[in-house]
Design a protein around this motif. Sequence first.
Motif, PDB file in Angstrom:
ATOM      1  N   ASP A 256       0.840  -1.204   0.000  1.00 46.12           N
ATOM      2  CA  ASP A 256       0.000   0.000   0.000  1.00 46.12           C
ATOM      3  C   ASP A 256       0.874   1.253   0.000  1.00 46.12           C
TER       4      ASP A 256
ATOM      5  N   GLU B 163      -3.649  -7.115   4.644  1.00 46.37           N
ATOM      6  CA  GLU B 163      -4.608  -6.650   3.648  1.00 46.37           C
ATOM      7  C   GLU B 163      -6.032  -6.719   4.201  1.00 46.37           C
TER       8      GLU B 163
ATOM      9  N   PHE C 195      -6.433  -3.794   6.456  1.00 47.09           N
ATOM     10  CA  PHE C 195      -6.627  -2.556   5.682  1.00 47.09           C
ATOM     11  C   PHE C 195      -8.062  -2.453   5.191  1.00 47.09           C
ATOM     12  N   LYS C 196      -8.567  -3.600   4.683  1.00 48.07           N
ATOM     13  CA  LYS C 196      -9.916  -3.615   4.107  1.00 48.07           C
ATOM     14  C   LYS C 196     -10.939  -3.204   5.161  1.00 48.07           C
TER      15      LYS C 196
ATOM     16  N   LYS D   5     -10.378  -1.255   7.614  1.00 48.19           N
ATOM     17  CA  LYS D   5     -10.161   0.116   8.105  1.00 48.19           C
ATOM     18  C   LYS D   5     -10.317   1.121   6.962  1.00 48.19           C
ATOM     19  N   ASP D   6      -9.199   1.800   6.592  1.00 53.25           N
ATOM     20  CA  ASP D   6      -9.351   2.886   5.599  1.00 53.25           C
ATOM     21  C   ASP D   6      -9.221   2.407   4.147  1.00 53.25           C
ATOM     22  N   ASN D   7      -8.926   1.113   3.957  1.00 51.86           N
ATOM     23  CA  ASN D   7      -8.903   0.516   2.615  1.00 51.86           C
ATOM     24  C   ASN D   7      -8.096   1.327   1.586  1.00 51.86           C
TER      25      ASN D   7
END
Length: 244
Positions: free
Chosen positions: A178, A220, A223-224, A226-228
């Motif tokens: 990311d 991952e 992340f998905k 949270k803020d993606n």
Amino acid sequence: MRYRPKNYKVEDQKIFTRLKKNNPYIALLYNFPKILIPHPSIENFQNHFENKKKDSKDKSHLGKIHLEIGCGSGRYLIENAINHKKDSFIGIELRYKRLVLAAKKIERQNIKNILLLRECGEYFDEYFQQNSLDFLHINFPDPWNKKSQRKHRLINHNFISKLSYTMRSNGEFRLKTDHLEYFETVFKILSDSKDFTIIEHTKDLHESIYNDKNILTEFEMLFKSKDNPPIGYFLAKKINKKNN
Ligand SMILES: C[S@@+](CC[C@H](N)C(=O)[O-])C[C@H]1O[C@@H](n2cnc3c(N)ncnc32)[C@H](O)[C@@H]1O
């Protein structure tokens, strides 16, 4: 000779007792002798690797060789190994707890084609002969964001030249991150290299045509939820010199 962490379990019980009091996962590393090598050397790696082949159900050669550096607690590595039962998977990771969690999952699911090493990914080339590695997977390597810290990054020119040496022609290197500046830096190194060609790439994996075959990693998934952030992904292929 490069630095290797001492094996205090063997060399100094007093220090080992103190260490495991601070972090109980240090002691748990030794509970998975067929799955996890806490102090790898070229010799014990090769022995384990040969034993894995003997352990495999059909006793045949375990297909292609995959390496994942920074495999964390193994979500991606395990799913990949289940999807390619004939291949061999090696996961390199530094953190005690993540290694133990990965080893527990591998043991529980009785997966035979994965070997974990507690090792610095920078030294991966010590374990592979020239033109032997088929796949390298790196997912969300630590970005070392500040300019002054970038020298600590795993993937740099030196890393790519070691990869060039160890990887077979047509071997594949997949990266996901990311951190788009790190992504672009590595992308440029590979684009400039005469040994690799980039055949898939996107700066937003989850919105791309490559998302269908994507295996999610632990980070991952986090992340998905949270803020993606958009995730950079590429697949680089080692050039087959014979075809040039
Ligand atoms: C951001 S995490 C990503 C973990 C996993 N790949 C994922 O996507 O869920 C980076 C991982 O790389 C490991 N790591 C960092 N530097 C490393 C190195 N030099 N060699 C091996 N592993 C390393 C860390 O311990 C950590 O588990």
